[in-house]
Design a protein around this motif. Structure first.
Motif, PDB file in Angstrom:
ATOM      1  N   ASP A   1     -27.364 -46.269  30.591  1.00 47.00           N
ATOM      2  CA  ASP A   1     -26.466 -45.348  32.072  1.00 47.00           C
ATOM      3  C   ASP A   1     -25.920 -43.944  31.350  1.00 47.00           C
ATOM      4  O   ASP A   1     -25.239 -45.272  30.473  1.00 47.00           O
ATOM      5  CB  ASP A   1     -25.733 -46.465  33.150  1.00 47.00           C
ATOM      6  N   TYR A  55     -29.387 -43.921  35.498  1.00 49.72           N
ATOM      7  CA  TYR A  55     -28.256 -43.511  36.060  1.00 49.72           C
ATOM      8  C   TYR A  55     -27.072 -42.802  35.516  1.00 49.72           C
ATOM      9  O   TYR A  55     -26.920 -43.617  34.805  1.00 49.72           O
ATOM     10  CB  TYR A  55     -27.057 -44.612  36.916  1.00 49.72           C
ATOM     11  N   TYR A  58     -23.021 -42.368  36.589  1.00 52.24           N
ATOM     12  CA  TYR A  58     -22.172 -42.357  37.548  1.00 52.24           C
ATOM     13  C   TYR A  58     -20.432 -42.307  37.713  1.00 52.24           C
ATOM     14  O   TYR A  58     -20.761 -41.765  36.295  1.00 52.24           O
ATOM     15  CB  TYR A  58     -21.824 -44.221  37.743  1.00 52.24           C
ATOM     16  N   ARG A  91     -22.966 -44.380  41.902  1.00 48.76           N
ATOM     17  CA  ARG A  91     -24.458 -44.151  41.287  1.00 48.76           C
ATOM     18  C   ARG A  91     -25.244 -43.069  41.888  1.00 48.76           C
ATOM     19  O   ARG A  91     -25.494 -43.038  42.857  1.00 48.76           O
ATOM     20  CB  ARG A  91     -24.694 -45.339  41.105  1.00 48.76           C
TER      21      ARG A  91
END
Length: 146
Positions: free
Chosen positions: A66, A101, A103, A134
């Motif tokens: 992420d 993701y 975020y 997110r």
């Protein structure tokens, strides 16, 4: 208006980044008290307008699949779409790294925190139970222009 997305090869703290933050202290975003010329971690990009002036910055800190992102629009460029331009390019960069993701954590001390959270929500971010906002990275997106 045409904006250019420029990768900073060796990102350093400079007057452009300080000016883009405006009245917001760098400590609010985990940058500590940087001095001009100090090397910055993570990956940074600069957004320049047609005249070559820096109107925004994007930062990507990728770990464990992420990436935490930072979107900065210079005070005079806020409301022009430069923030959305930074976000779009950060998402492309994250996709090119096959991340899951992106975020952001809006600091509780941010003076416009609710506005920032609403803006991120309007751009597809959802809140988690730990206070992150997110967004799933679209697969197959091409990296932004350098």
């Amino acid at each position: 208006m045409t904006w250019q997305w420029i990768a900073e090869q060796e990102p350093r703290w400079d007057q452009g980044k300080a000016a883009a933050l405006g009245d917001l202290p760098p400590t609010l975003f985990g940058l500590g008290y940087p001095e001009v010329g100090q090397h910055l971690g993570d990956t940074w990009w600069r957004v320049e307008d047609d005249a070559g002036a820096a109107v925004g910055y994007g930062r990507l800190d990728d770990t464990w699949g992420d990436a935490e992102i930072l979107i900065v629009a210079a005070p005079e460029a806020r409301g022009t779409g430069v923030g959305a331009f930074v976000l779009e390019n950060l998402e492309r960069e994250a996709a090119s790294r096959q991340l899951n993701y992106v975020y952001n954590v809006v600091p509780t001390r941010h003076p416009d925190g609710e506005t920032v959270r609403e803006w991120l929500g309007a751009h597809g971010f959802t809140a988690t139970e730990v206070g992150e906002l997110r967004k799933k990275v679209a697969s197959g997106a091409a990296p932004g222009r350098a």
